[in-house]
Design a protein around this motif. Structure first.
Motif, mmCIF file in Angstrom:
data_model
loop_
_atom_site.group_PDB
_atom_site.id
_atom_site.type_symbol
_atom_site.label_atom_id
_atom_site.label_comp_id
_atom_site.label_asym_id
_atom_site.label_seq_id
_atom_site.Cartn_x
_atom_site.Cartn_y
_atom_site.Cartn_z
ATOM 1 N N GLN A 107 -49.999 44.789 37.436
ATOM 2 C CA GLN A 107 -51.776 44.128 37.383
ATOM 3 C C GLN A 107 -52.585 43.977 36.314
ATOM 4 O O GLN A 107 -52.118 44.807 34.566
ATOM 5 N N VAL B 93 -55.910 44.768 35.157
ATOM 6 C CA VAL B 93 -57.040 45.633 35.876
ATOM 7 C C VAL B 93 -58.304 45.531 34.050
ATOM 8 O O VAL B 93 -57.913 45.583 32.758
ATOM 9 N N LYS C 2 -53.286 38.137 32.547
ATOM 10 C CA LYS C 2 -52.459 38.213 34.188
ATOM 11 C C LYS C 2 -51.903 37.557 34.340
ATOM 12 O O LYS C 2 -50.555 38.848 34.849
ATOM 13 N N ALA D 51 -49.295 40.234 33.282
ATOM 14 C CA ALA D 51 -48.991 41.448 33.809
ATOM 15 C C ALA D 51 -48.080 41.204 35.247
ATOM 16 O O ALA D 51 -47.393 42.019 34.994
ATOM 17 N N GLN D 52 -48.273 39.926 35.659
ATOM 18 C CA GLN D 52 -47.531 39.204 37.104
ATOM 19 C C GLN D 52 -46.232 39.252 36.332
ATOM 20 O O GLN D 52 -45.140 39.865 37.214
ATOM 21 N N ASN E 285 -44.502 42.385 34.839
ATOM 22 C CA ASN E 285 -44.184 43.729 35.469
ATOM 23 C C ASN E 285 -45.162 44.331 34.746
ATOM 24 O O ASN E 285 -44.879 45.868 34.970
ATOM 25 N N CYS F 117 -48.545 46.666 33.359
ATOM 26 C CA CYS F 117 -50.266 47.450 33.349
ATOM 27 C C CYS F 117 -50.551 47.100 32.347
ATOM 28 O O CYS F 117 -50.944 47.708 31.570
ATOM 29 N N CYS G 235 -59.035 39.261 37.319
ATOM 30 C CA CYS G 235 -58.533 40.699 37.226
ATOM 31 C C CYS G 235 -57.919 40.987 38.815
ATOM 32 O O CYS G 235 -59.182 40.364 39.334
ATOM 33 N N ASP G 236 -57.533 42.493 38.805
ATOM 34 C CA ASP G 236 -56.793 42.561 40.124
ATOM 35 C C ASP G 236 -57.628 43.349 40.230
ATOM 36 O O ASP G 236 -57.736 43.850 41.759
ATOM 37 N N PHE G 237 -57.555 44.472 39.526
ATOM 38 C CA PHE G 237 -58.659 45.947 40.066
ATOM 39 C C PHE G 237 -59.637 45.830 38.900
ATOM 40 O O PHE G 237 -59.396 45.808 37.497
ATOM 41 N N PRO H 174 -59.176 47.727 43.747
ATOM 42 C CA PRO H 174 -58.908 46.490 43.912
ATOM 43 C C PRO H 174 -60.249 45.942 43.657
ATOM 44 O O PRO H 174 -61.021 46.392 44.296
ATOM 45 N N THR H 175 -59.932 44.894 42.497
ATOM 46 C CA THR H 175 -61.020 43.691 42.033
ATOM 47 C C THR H 175 -62.328 44.149 44.125
ATOM 48 O O THR H 175 -63.809 44.072 43.458
#
Length: 251
Positions: free
Chosen positions: A28, A30, A181, A184-185, A188, A190, A205-207, A220-221
């Motif tokens: 994710q 962050v 992003k 990150a995805q 994988n 962080c 952002c996811d988080f 989480p966002t």
């Protein structure tokens, strides 16, 4: 991936974070948010093992960061600073290759696998065509991509960035964060970056990690927006949120 456990950070009697705990997920993107001087850079440096906590632990891959030897730490976490980097006599490919230092022998010789990692890192950030260029003749956005490629070549599960969009215009800020992003995805990773760009953080952002001295909120966002923590922290700037569109509006 990273766990903050009863962490206290500060300088002398000034406490930035007091007994905070959080778990930062992998895969994710962050965003680390907070007002100026609240300790965003200090927290990132502590995660890197460059800043000693007053108490508590930072756990990386189930190991306390403070207990890891530099070589082990360099294979697990990489750091991109906010400083502008302009290296006049070093090709971009050579700058990215510096990320392989934790894996080379004492002579710093690159093996076939190292060269593959360097080529792949430059491809992932869209900079393959810049291998022979020098950074003194490139834009801020291009240089930042090279530094991210160096971090990717280091092949760590965690990448930390201190305000990577600080010197970029708005379109390039979005483009760089979308790149982070995707990395990150797809890889994988962080990826944690500090920023003042609330709109980008909430829309991409996811988080979110939010420093409100001496507290740290990590959610989480969508949950962070619903919590009201951001709006309370920045209330002097008359910030409102559209919870459905995840947009920031500053009056």
């Amino acid at each position: 991936m990273i766990q903050l456990k009863d962490l206290t950070l500060g300088y002398g009697r000034r406490i930035l974070l007091d007994n905070v705990s959080a778990r930062i997920p992998e895969g994710q993107l962050v965003a680390l948010l907070g007002r100026n001087g609240t300790g965003k850079s200090t927290l990132l440096r502590a995660m890197m093992g460059l800043e000693k906590p007053q108490s508590g632990e930072i756990i990386l891959q189930e190991k306390n960061v403070a207990s890891l030897k530099p070589e082990r730490l360099a294979r697990n976490i990489s750091f991109v600073t906010t400083d502008k980097v302009r290296i006049a006599n070093l090709r971009c490919e050579d700058v990215v290759a510096l990320g392989r230092a934790p894996y080379t022998n004492w002579l710093g010789q690159l093996q076939g696998e190292d060269l593959k990692r360097v080529d792949n890192a430059m491809r992932l950030v869209g900079m393959s065509g810049y291998a022979d260029k020098t950074m003194d003749k490139m834009s801020d956005g291009e240089c930042q991509r090279i530094m991210i490629a160096r971090a990717l070549a280091q092949d760590t599960p965690v990448i930390l960035l201190d305000e990577p969009t600080a010197f970029l215009d708005l379109p390039n800020r979005y483009e760089l964060c979308l790149l982070l992003k995707r990395l990150a995805q797809e890889e994988n990773k962080c990826i944690v970056f500090s920023t003042h760009d609330l709109d980008i953080a909430l829309s991409i952002c996811d988080f979110i990690m939010l420093i409100d001295n001496p507290h740290l909120y990590a959610l989480p966002t969508s949950e962070m927006v619903a919590s009201g923590h951001i709006e309370r922290l920045f209330h002097n700037e008359s910030i409102t949120f559209d919870a459905q569109e995840m947009k920031v509006r500053i009056k």
